[in-house]
Design an enzyme around this catalytic site. Structure first.
Site: not given
Length: 709
Positions: A244-246, A248-250, A295, A411, A461
């Protein structure tokens, strides 16, 4: 008198749940911290281009005069977290002279206000209302927060503020966040679609605005997010998936740790988010990232699809390409499933005696119908049925074979309770449980994609223990080949110690007695559920167990119980409540018999119903839809299989529903809690809420997950 004194309008069930988990005093401190921004801005340094020391030296000169004055001290590198630079802020500043504005005011939306509290400026799309104002005039900036019981702030965009409208609009005196200089007139604020509306000059929370500084060299990112990427610790040349990349910081941070070698598959369901990931990767000059619209719960390649792609009988190679526009008829190339459509239409045409032109028309109709179905599947992030694929375009991302990746970062989407600042949390309690259930589907996929010997990092989070410790417990129980491992760096607090080794078994609902969601929607409902459960326990324990009818059987059964269960039984008999979740770092909890007994003997006070509330939360969230038929046998490490009563060992698990079998051991032991990281909003690091757990996969996973009891 204007000022900043907001208050949360919590859902009654959510508030009761968190007060039961953390205690009323600790949760009140967290709720207060959530209303204000962290007093530190964290920047991640692109180590492929520069160094932390270079950024620390150049950053003060890049800030505006107002932002430089807002710093509470010089920038410094975060202790124990290489590549993270902390810019200290200050606040709250309650001595602002609001009279300078002369009654002029600009009202902004809640989301815009939360961004301004973190250091952003006031942009035109976020402005809801304003008094008459000219360019260059000083204005007071306030936030319109949705009042209790309403889904709208009560102020529509373009509202004219004057003395006559003040009586009909919601009170904003407690949500003034600073003074600023209007950059445009009032009419331009509502006629333009973009642009800077107000330049902040005096803030209640003086947070420097670092957005847009040193492009490609630094990125605004919360400290726990930077820690998460470093905990993944991908090696150069390895294969990594960010499920779940958005935004994209990590993902980019991991690419920097890999020195831009190897491969990172960044997955997201939204095409716009996929585009954002690619834009960040391009800005930071990272080329090892491939972003796909997918997905993640369906990221594991289906056997039928693999056979179709490879021609049957072979394991298909993964194709790492973005989802095509060809399915919408907007790209060049052969149509989707053209050969299959033509063959099907030809058979129909011969059977009905159609002419060749009619056959071609039928083939076009069949092809278009399949294209529409395939487009719909891809838009939903679903794996298409093999018969829709025909001759599959090479641009389709069709999932990954099992055990493909050396590192997996999950994440996942979460409830977000604990992000800062947040001026509104209205989500009901069932949403917290639904979020945990969705995350378990992602955990299933993550465990399947991970290679033996690889590492899975799970993070959220949120404060919710059902999404944090509860899902860690799920992963450990559902996948015996996953083990928690130490994390580096480990700067957060330890996890919550749960009743998984003491009162969990005694607090479990009897078979067939499930808790409806409605029980958890209010404080009164929670109270009734706890009371009913206690009555059920008393009735259950007042009846002799079939396997314990004799004194010898009772003695044998009691000696077979672990010490923590014996303590729980003794505490129940003496009227002492079960030990709730606690923070092992503060020494208030533990997983051993001595701590449980000594805590109650010393008369320690615990939040009423805490263990009950947490267990109800975990149980109602339910296991993943993909669940084993039983549960792994006891591993001798505190798993529930080694804590079963003698009668259950004799009778097997046939009397327990699958949900109870899977979730019977709940929460984390003290040893397990020490291996995870929990960041609390009111903690010493002054960060948003965050949770990190790291697993290693020891053995090859069982393909059908057919565990036996």
């Amino acid at each position: 008198m204007p000022g900043y004194q907001p208050a949360h309008d919590w859902d009654a069930g959510v508030q009761a749940y968190f007060e039961a988990v953390f205690g009323a005093e600790r949760f009140a401190a967290m709720a207060e911290a959530i209303l204000r921004p962290p007093l530190a801005t964290c920047l991640r340094v692109n180590t492929l281009r520069t160094t932390s020391q270079s950024v620390i030296q150049r950053l003060p000169g890049e800030l505006s005069e107002a932002d430089a004055a807002a710093m509470a001290g010089p920038p410094q590198e975060a202790p124990g977290v290489p590549g993270a630079v902390i810019v200290p802020a200050s606040g709250p500043h309650l001595d602002i002279d609001w009279g300078v504005a002369g009654g002029r005011e600009v009202v902004i939306s809640r989301k815009a206000g939360e961004a301004v509290l973190r250091g952003a400026q006031v942009y035109i799309p976020g402005i809801l209302a304003a008094t008459p104002v000219a360019t260059g005039q000083v204005v007071a900036v306030s936030i319109a927060v949705e009042p209790p019981g309403r889904q709208h702030a009560g102020i529509t965009r373009g509202t004219f503020l004057d003395s006559s409208s003040a009586a009909t609009l919601p009170d904003r005196s407690h949500c003034h966040i600073g003074l600023g200089t209007a950059q445009v007139t009032r009419s331009a604020m509502f006629s333009a679609q973009k642009g800077l509306g107000v330049l902040m000059t005096h803030r209640v929370f003086a947070t420097p605005s670092c957005n847009g500084l040193l492009p490609g060299e630094i990125m605004l990112q919360n400290l726990p997010s930077i820690v998460t990427a470093q905990v993944v610790a991908p090696e150069p040349g390895s294969m990594v998936v960010d499920m779940c990349a958005a935004p994209g910081g990590k993902t980019v941070a991991m690419a920097e740790l890999m020195r831009n070698t190897g491969s990172i598959a960044a997955l997201e369901r939204s095409e716009s988010k996929v585009g954002g990931i690619r834009a960040i990767a391009q800005e930071f000059n990272v080329t090892c990232i491939s972003a796909y619209r997918m997905d993640s719960t369906r990221a594991v390649q289906q056997p039928a699809l693999a056979d179709t792609i490879s021609g049957g009988g072979g394991r298909a190679d993964v194709v790492l390409q973005k989802v095509p526009r060809a399915v919408a008829g907007k790209a060049e190339g052969a149509p989707v499933a053209e050969d299959a459509a033509a063959d099907e239409a030809a058979e129909v045409g011969v059977e009905h005696g159609l002419s060749p032109p009619a056959r071609q028309l039928a083939a076009d109709k069949v092809r278009k119908r399949r294209e529409r179905k395939l487009k719909l599947c891809l838009s939903r992030g679903q794996v298409p049925h093999p018969e829709l694929l025909g001759r599959l375009p090479e641009a389709v991302a069709r999932g990954f074979p099992k055990e493909t990746f050396d590192r997996v970062l999950l994440d996942g989407p979460c409830s977000g309770v604990g992000m800062r600042p947040r001026l509104l949390h209205r989500g009901p309690l069932p949403e917290l449980f639904q979020a945990a259930a969705q995350q378990r589907r992602l955990i299933d996929a993550a465990a399947a994609l991970l290679k033996p010997g690889g590492f899975l990092v799970y993070s959220t989070c949120t404060l919710n223990p059902g999404e944090n410790e509860g899902n860690v417990r799920y992963a450990l129980d559902a996948y015996p080949n996953l083990r928690l491992v130490p994390q580096t760096p480990h700067i957060g607090g330890t996890g919550l110690v749960g009743p998984c080794q003491s009162a969990a078994d005694d607090l479990a609902f009897p078979p067939g007695h499930e808790v409806p969601i409605s029980v958890l929607t209010s404080v009164q409902s929670i109270g009734r559920g706890i009371q009913q459960r206690q009555q059920q326990q008393q009735q259950q324990h007042s009846r002799p167990h079939p396997a314990e009818t004799s004194a010898d059987a009772q003695s044998t059964a009691q000696s077979a119980l672990p010490c923590t269960q014996t303590c729980a039984s003794a505490n129940r008999a003496s009227g002492v409540p079960p030990k709730p979740f606690s923070d092992s770092q503060q020494g208030s909890g533990g997983g051993c018999c001595t701590e449980v007994c000594s805590g109650h003997a010393a008369g320690s006070q615990t939040p009423a119903g805490a263990a009950m509330a947490i267990e109800i939360a975990i149980e109602v969230s339910g296991p993943s839809p993909i669940q084993p038929s039983g549960i792994a046998p006891g591993r001798g490490d505190g798993s529930w299989g080694s804590r079963r009563r003698p009668a259950e060992q004799a009778a097997g698990c046939s009397g327990l529903p699958a949900q109870a079998r899977l979730l019977r051991g709940r929460g984390l032991s003290a040893q397990e809690a020490a291996l995870v990281q929990r960041f609390d909003p009111s903690g010493p690091l002054d960060t948003p809420a965050f949770f990190i757990a790291k697993f290693i996969k020891l053995t090859r996973s069982d393909g059908d997950r057919d565990f036996t009891c």
